[in-house]
Design an enzyme around this catalytic site. Sequence first.
Site, PDB file in Angstrom:
ATOM      1  N   ALA A  62      77.139  19.633 131.493  1.00 20.15           N
ATOM      2  CA  ALA A  62      78.375  19.789 132.170  1.00 20.15           C
ATOM      3  C   ALA A  62      77.789  19.863 133.876  1.00 20.15           C
ATOM      4  CB  ALA A  62      78.642  21.316 131.809  1.00 20.15           C
ATOM      5  N   TYR A  77      74.307   1.397 122.691  1.00 15.39           N
ATOM      6  CA  TYR A  77      75.015   2.430 123.158  1.00 15.39           C
ATOM      7  C   TYR A  77      76.285   2.488 122.554  1.00 15.39           C
ATOM      8  CZ  TYR A  77      78.016   4.869 126.343  1.00 15.39           C
ATOM      9  OH  TYR A  77      78.956   5.834 126.861  1.00 15.39           O
ATOM     10  N   SER A 129      83.559   6.978 122.962  1.00 14.78           N
ATOM     11  CA  SER A 129      83.928   5.973 124.335  1.00 14.78           C
ATOM     12  C   SER A 129      84.608   4.704 123.504  1.00 14.78           C
ATOM     13  CB  SER A 129      82.615   5.332 124.743  1.00 14.78           C
ATOM     14  OG  SER A 129      82.739   4.444 125.713  1.00 14.78           O
TER      15      SER A 129
END
Length: 355
Positions: free
Chosen positions: A84, A237, A212
């Site tokens: 964060a 990824y 994603s």
Amino acid sequence: MPILESGTNCLKGGVYKAFNKIGLEKFYFPVSILTEFGYTLLSKLNFGSNATPYKLNSYISDFKTNIKLAERENDQLLAVVTGANSGVGYETAKSLAYAGYVVIMACRNKELTEKAISDLKTETGLDSFKFMELNLASFKSIRKFLESFKAQYTKLDLLINNAGVMMCPYMTTEDGLELQFGTNHVGHFILTNGLLNEIKAAKRARILCLSSIAQFTGVYDKSLVLESSKYDKVVNYGISKLANAMFARELSKRLEGTGVTVNSLHPGAVDTNLNRHLGITAYSIGRKFLTLFLLSPAAGSLTSVKLALSSEYEGVTGKYFEHEHEMVPKIEVDNPELCKDLWDFTEELIATYDK
Ligand SMILES: NC(=O)c1ccc[n+]([C@@H]2O[C@H](COP(=O)([O-])OP(=O)(O)OC[C@H]3O[C@@H](n4cnc5c(N)ncnc54)[C@H](OP(=O)(O)O)[C@@H]3O)[C@@H](O)[C@H]2O)c1
């Protein structure tokens, strides 16, 4: 423009399914990238009800209206957001604090996180942010985090598995796993499972996993995770982001009947530090050019914030979202056997690599 966004997702979902049916699945990703640019351009029309601050405020006020004041006064809402201290996670933490959450910033770098907390406090005027050290690339660090969390808290209302590393050269975690899979998936797997008792103890807990559209470049092939000679930074990824969506689906099944919801999401193509391994530094001309085609971090936080706060998603679980609306995930996510297999494989990896 919710109709346009959900309509686009519907169309994209249809195209993905059709491409799949006729064996052209690999051509879907370029289509998806093109619609990302379209969405980004749309988001640059930053006015009226399309403006990011307007949307964020509407999700926050919807939440405040629906969580009764008395309930909030007697029950301090608590969120853990990994990674964060920058990008999407930073902006998400800000909105959660406005909504009334105390936000634990679960991050690996103390100095960066203290600076982020100081900026968040200045920006919001709220003292709602706490640093707790967490390196997702280290089993030892995750266990230390869990121990420290359990010593201080008995329930957790919201867990956002946001941290991530993208397209790095071949590297490994402290325990020897390929870094992208080890950090993005295995680290969050241990963290989430370790927090389940506290999550179940909350009244209406939600878990979000940042995946994603790169999941569409991933394949579920264990050898690509295990064999360094097969490493491809783009595919690996994609594998880690596919695993995020598959994990969310499997966990949602395992938590059926508990009241806890689990969803995964793509935040958009966002201008953040995630590009660090692509040789695009914050001040490079490449970054400045790319910025034109990328969402601001605040716009990139919209899907996380909506899924975390909106009453529209009360009880909604096991789904995948893009641009604030549900979307069809990669085909493996809809395969219960594969999702369970990933779960078992992850447990085996943890047992094998645990020193
Ligand atoms: N940006 C995009 O276009 C995009 C698109 C699709 C999905 N996503 C996903 O969105 C999420 C947020 O990324 P972002 O774009 O906001 O990137 P970001 O600004 O680079 O944020 C990533 C965060 O993850 C943290 N992190 C990395 N490795 C870690 C580790 N081993 N332990 C703990 N924290 C670690 C980073 O910490 P440090 O600051 O210490 O490095 C940083 O706080 C990621 O999961 C990413 O895969 C992003």
